[in-house]
Design a protein around this motif. Structure first.
Motif, PDB file in Angstrom:
ATOM      1  N   ALA A   1       0.869  -1.185   0.000  1.00 10.99           N
ATOM      2  CA  ALA A   1       0.000   0.000   0.000  1.00 10.99           C
ATOM      3  C   ALA A   1       0.895   1.221   0.000  1.00 10.99           C
ATOM      4  O   ALA A   1       2.056   1.128   0.389  1.00 10.99           O
ATOM      5  N   VAL A   2       0.338   2.338  -0.419  1.00 10.65           N
ATOM      6  CA  VAL A   2       1.133   3.574  -0.405  1.00 10.65           C
ATOM      7  C   VAL A   2       0.379   4.645   0.365  1.00 10.65           C
ATOM      8  O   VAL A   2      -0.840   4.605   0.477  1.00 10.65           O
ATOM      9  N   SER A   3       1.149   5.608   0.905  1.00 10.70           N
ATOM     10  CA  SER A   3       0.547   6.708   1.679  1.00 10.70           C
ATOM     11  C   SER A   3       0.392   7.919   0.781  1.00 10.70           C
ATOM     12  O   SER A   3       1.192   8.850   0.841  1.00 10.70           O
ATOM     13  N   SER A   4      -0.643   7.917  -0.049  1.00  7.56           N
ATOM     14  CA  SER A   4      -0.835   9.073  -0.926  1.00  7.56           C
ATOM     15  C   SER A   4      -1.397  10.228  -0.108  1.00  7.56           C
ATOM     16  O   SER A   4      -2.372  10.058   0.620  1.00  7.56           O
TER      17      SER A   4
ATOM     18  N   LEU B   1     -11.225  -4.829   6.861  1.00  5.85           N
ATOM     19  CA  LEU B   1     -10.546  -4.497   5.605  1.00  5.85           C
ATOM     20  C   LEU B   1      -9.262  -5.340   5.485  1.00  5.85           C
ATOM     21  O   LEU B   1      -8.789  -5.608   4.378  1.00  5.85           O
TER      22      LEU B   1
ATOM     23  N   GLU C   1      -2.773  -7.409  -4.459  1.00  3.96           N
ATOM     24  CA  GLU C   1      -2.710  -6.183  -3.649  1.00  3.96           C
ATOM     25  C   GLU C   1      -3.818  -6.233  -2.598  1.00  3.96           C
ATOM     26  O   GLU C   1      -4.992  -6.351  -2.955  1.00  3.96           O
TER      27      GLU C   1
ATOM     28  N   HIS D   1      -6.721  -2.866   1.429  1.00  2.00           N
ATOM     29  CA  HIS D   1      -6.536  -1.772   2.390  1.00  2.00           C
ATOM     30  C   HIS D   1      -5.386  -0.848   2.007  1.00  2.00           C
ATOM     31  O   HIS D   1      -4.588  -1.150   1.103  1.00  2.00           O
ATOM     32  N   GLY D   2      -5.282   0.263   2.755  1.00  2.00           N
ATOM     33  CA  GLY D   2      -4.215   1.221   2.522  1.00  2.00           C
ATOM     34  C   GLY D   2      -3.058   1.022   3.485  1.00  2.00           C
ATOM     35  O   GLY D   2      -2.894  -0.072   4.063  1.00  2.00           O
ATOM     36  N   SER D   3      -2.282   2.097   3.695  1.00  4.48           N
ATOM     37  CA  SER D   3      -1.052   1.992   4.490  1.00  4.48           C
ATOM     38  C   SER D   3      -1.321   2.108   5.986  1.00  4.48           C
ATOM     39  O   SER D   3      -0.393   2.001   6.791  1.00  4.48           O
ATOM     40  N   ALA D   4      -2.590   2.335   6.375  1.00  6.27           N
ATOM     41  CA  ALA D   4      -3.046   2.335   7.773  1.00  6.27           C
ATOM     42  C   ALA D   4      -2.098   3.055   8.730  1.00  6.27           C
ATOM     43  O   ALA D   4      -1.522   2.426   9.629  1.00  6.27           O
ATOM     44  N   PRO D   5      -1.932   4.372   8.580  1.00  5.05           N
ATOM     45  CA  PRO D   5      -0.992   5.082   9.458  1.00  5.05           C
ATOM     46  C   PRO D   5      -1.334   4.947  10.939  1.00  5.05           C
ATOM     47  O   PRO D   5      -0.450   5.047  11.788  1.00  5.05           O
ATOM     48  N   ASP D   6      -2.616   4.676  11.252  1.00 10.81           N
ATOM     49  CA  ASP D   6      -3.002   4.583  12.676  1.00 10.81           C
ATOM     50  C   ASP D   6      -2.413   3.360  13.383  1.00 10.81           C
ATOM     51  O   ASP D   6      -2.314   3.338  14.601  1.00 10.81           O
TER      52      ASP D   6
ATOM     53  N   ASN E   1      -3.185  -6.921  10.046  1.00  8.78           N
ATOM     54  CA  ASN E   1      -3.715  -8.229   9.649  1.00  8.78           C
ATOM     55  C   ASN E   1      -3.062  -8.632   8.316  1.00  8.78           C
ATOM     56  O   ASN E   1      -3.210  -7.926   7.309  1.00  8.78           O
TER      57      ASN E   1
ATOM     58  N   ASP F   1      -7.833  -6.024  14.737  1.00 11.30           N
ATOM     59  CA  ASP F   1      -8.974  -5.624  13.885  1.00 11.30           C
ATOM     60  C   ASP F   1     -10.066  -6.694  13.881  1.00 11.30           C
ATOM     61  O   ASP F   1     -11.222  -6.419  13.610  1.00 11.30           O
TER      62      ASP F   1
HETATM   63  N1  LIG Z   1      -3.578   0.293  -2.576  1.00 15.84           N
HETATM   64  C1  LIG Z   1      -3.119   1.347  -1.927  1.00 15.84           C
HETATM   65  O1  LIG Z   1      -1.966   1.691  -2.057  1.00 15.84           O
HETATM   66  C2  LIG Z   1      -4.031   2.109  -1.034  1.00 15.84           C
HETATM   67  C3  LIG Z   1      -5.322   1.680  -0.757  1.00 15.84           C
HETATM   68  C4  LIG Z   1      -6.129   2.437   0.099  1.00 15.84           C
HETATM   69  C5  LIG Z   1      -5.613   3.587   0.689  1.00 15.84           C
HETATM   70  N2  LIG Z   1      -4.349   3.967   0.409  1.00 15.84           N
HETATM   71  C6  LIG Z   1      -3.700   5.079   1.099  1.00 15.84           C
HETATM   72  O2  LIG Z   1      -3.491   4.669   2.453  1.00 15.84           O
HETATM   73  C7  LIG Z   1      -3.444   5.810   3.296  1.00 15.84           C
HETATM   74  C8  LIG Z   1      -4.312   5.561   4.516  1.00 15.84           C
HETATM   75  O3  LIG Z   1      -5.678   5.500   4.121  1.00 15.84           O
HETATM   76  P1  LIG Z   1      -6.873   5.225   5.093  1.00 15.84           P
HETATM   77  O4  LIG Z   1      -6.420   5.339   6.510  1.00 15.84           O
HETATM   78  O5  LIG Z   1      -8.008   6.030   4.631  1.00 15.84           O
HETATM   79  O6  LIG Z   1      -7.292   3.710   4.774  1.00 15.84           O
HETATM   80  P2  LIG Z   1      -6.633   2.363   5.257  1.00 15.84           P
HETATM   81  O7  LIG Z   1      -7.182   1.283   4.422  1.00 15.84           O
HETATM   82  O8  LIG Z   1      -5.166   2.488   5.308  1.00 15.84           O
HETATM   83  O9  LIG Z   1      -7.171   2.171   6.762  1.00 15.84           O
HETATM   84  C9  LIG Z   1      -8.553   2.222   7.101  1.00 15.84           C
HETATM   85  C10 LIG Z   1      -8.757   1.566   8.475  1.00 15.84           C
HETATM   86  O10 LIG Z   1      -8.616   0.154   8.347  1.00 15.84           O
HETATM   87  C11 LIG Z   1      -7.592  -0.339   9.187  1.00 15.84           C
HETATM   88  N3  LIG Z   1      -6.832  -1.338   8.455  1.00 15.84           N
HETATM   89  C12 LIG Z   1      -6.508  -1.309   7.138  1.00 15.84           C
HETATM   90  N4  LIG Z   1      -5.786  -2.383   6.814  1.00 15.84           N
HETATM   91  C13 LIG Z   1      -5.639  -3.111   7.924  1.00 15.84           C
HETATM   92  C14 LIG Z   1      -4.971  -4.333   8.231  1.00 15.84           C
HETATM   93  N5  LIG Z   1      -4.316  -5.041   7.297  1.00 15.84           N
HETATM   94  N6  LIG Z   1      -5.027  -4.776   9.490  1.00 15.84           N
HETATM   95  C15 LIG Z   1      -5.691  -4.123  10.435  1.00 15.84           C
HETATM   96  N7  LIG Z   1      -6.342  -2.967  10.226  1.00 15.84           N
HETATM   97  C16 LIG Z   1      -6.305  -2.467   8.980  1.00 15.84           C
HETATM   98  C17 LIG Z   1      -6.724   0.880   9.510  1.00 15.84           C
HETATM   99  O11 LIG Z   1      -6.035   0.692  10.722  1.00 15.84           O
HETATM  100  C18 LIG Z   1      -7.732   1.994   9.520  1.00 15.84           C
HETATM  101  O12 LIG Z   1      -8.348   2.090  10.778  1.00 15.84           O
HETATM  102  C19 LIG Z   1      -3.866   6.992   2.435  1.00 15.84           C
HETATM  103  O13 LIG Z   1      -2.718   7.753   2.165  1.00 15.84           O
HETATM  104  C20 LIG Z   1      -4.445   6.377   1.174  1.00 15.84           C
HETATM  105  O14 LIG Z   1      -4.169   7.188   0.073  1.00 15.84           O
HETATM  106  C21 LIG Z   1      -3.549   3.243  -0.423  1.00 15.84           C
END
Ligand SMILES: NC(=O)c1ccc[n+]([C@@H]2O[C@H](COP(=O)([O-])OP(=O)(O)OC[C@H]3O[C@@H](n4cnc5c(N)ncnc54)[C@H](O)[C@@H]3O)[C@@H](O)[C@H]2O)c1
Ligand SMILES: O=C(O)CC[C@H](C(=O)O)[C@@H](O)C(=O)O
Length: 356
Positions: A77-80, A265, A281, A284-289, A297, A338
């Protein structure tokens, strides 16, 4: 028979992408010898960190290596950034276009023993719609005006509907061979908003219907649904859906929504598929939290690895990975937070590897 050797590009990206992509590599390395598969790996860069270091979010070397050396790839995933950043453009969106990965296939399902079973696949168009990213901002009489092009072509709509039809037929073949299923008949639901966007979504709807009217899909039931009521019905009765085909943006949104129906997710995989090439792929995204805590997961990535193998015609190896993941989920003892557990990423991976 000699072992088939496959070269896999690994593109972890940013955030938890770096924590889950190693799981994909490990499960490929752990596949039993009986599958007669050998893997070699090449690490490739993309993402916001790469952009900050080199000025390019998707270096040409990454694209060239995928094109010239690899049989498949895994992307984390990437942090756009959410604010316009001069010179940055989403690398995964760019990669889908540069490698003509026209379909994004996203299976969303519960394990067989779930009380409210879900078993559907979202087939998302992957190269156009609002994702052509042709935007502009200018001054107008009411202040700034920002515009974006929503482009739908007949060719991409036809191709994605064919992919949905093919997947519906393949899923039915598996059911006919005796696999237990909540569905009896193949169904493709065409999703659109052509009540308002009669030209763009109108073209998508009409073309998808034409594609699905071909003889190859004569046993597939075709329905259509306006995307907003689709969300309502999907959330009330997800077991009604088998294959959903959607333009790019609706497919993106529907797949995160559908992930909520199956618990996380972190469970939902995807494959970006072109002619003869697939990139697994996690949805989900890069999940900064949760980045850096070691609790992401890994299951979405493990299932994405299996999905990539399916598109390389290695169905048996893919099935073994799905079964090992399902066994972990069905037992429900080692789950990441999660999913309501307290296990670390690596503990879940170890448990699944043991079951393989
Ligand atoms: N394919 C990709 O590269 C991709 C996809 C989606 C979002 N993004 C990017 O990711 C960044 C963060 O986006 P976001 O926070 O809106 O969405 P996110 O999908 O990263 O996270 C959404 C929620 O789901 C949880 N989550 C996601 N994947 C998880 C995992 N594997 N295990 C446990 N919990 C998980 C996160 O902790 C968060 O609470 C943004 O910069 C966005 O642009 C990238
Ligand atoms: O944040 C990005 O760079 C891309 C996000 C990406 C998308 O297709 O919009 C993500 O939401 C996805 O579902 O793959």
């Amino acid at each position: 028979m000699a072992a088939r050797t496959l070269r896999i590009g690994l593109i972890p990206g940013d955030g938890i992408g770096r924590e889950v992509i190693p799981a994909g590599r490990r499960i490929l390395e752990a596949l039993p010898a009986s599958f007669k598969l050998k893997f070699s790996f090449v690490d490739l860069d993309a993402g916001f960190e790469t952009f900050k270091q080199t000025g390019a979010a998707l270096p040409d070397k990454t694209v060239d290596t995928l094109k010239n050396e690899c049989d498949g790839a895994l992307f984390g995933a990437v942090s756009s950034p959410s604010v316009k950043t001069e010179g940055y453009s989403s690398p995964i969106v760019a990669l889908r276009k540069r490698l003509a990965l026209y379909a994004n296939v996203r299976p969303v399902r519960t394990v067989a023993t779930a009380k409210s079973p879900v078993d559907l696949v979202i087939v998302r168009e992957n190269t156009e719609d609002l994702y052509v990213k042709e935007e502009k901002t200018y001054d107008g009489p009411d202040g700034k005006v920002a515009e974006a092009i929503k482009r739908i072509t007949e060719k991409a709509s036809f191709n994605i509907a064919q992919m949905a039809g093919d997947i519906a037929v393949r899923r039915q073949r598996v059911r006919d061979s005796g696999a237990p299923s909540i569905h009896k008949q193949p169904l493709v639901t065409v999703t659109h908003k052509s009540n308002v966007l009669s030209q763009t979504d109108g073209l998508f709807r009409e073309t998808a219907r034409k594609a699905l009217a071909q003889d190859a899909y004569k046993n597939v039931k075709v329905e259509e649904q306006i995307v907003d009521s689709m969300v309502y019905k999907l959330f009330r009765q997800p077991s009604d859906y088998d294959v959903i085909v959607a333009p790019n943006l609706y497919g993106d949104i529907l797949s995160d929504g559908a992930a909520a129906l199956v618990g996380s997710l972190g469970l939902v995989p995807s494959a970006n598929v072109g002619k003869g090439f697939a990139i697994g792929e996690p949805c989900h995204g890069s999940a900064p939290d949760i980045e850096g805590k070691g609790i992401a997961n890994p299951i979405a990535t493990l299932r994405s690895t299996a999905l990539m193998l399916e598109f390389m015609n290695e169905e048996a190896a893919a099935a073994a990975i799905y079964a090992a993941v399902d066994a972990n989920l069905e037992e429900g003892k080692l789950l990441t937070p999660d999913m309501g557990g307290s296990a670390k990423t690596d503990e879940v991976v170890e448990d699944i590897l043991k079951r393989l």
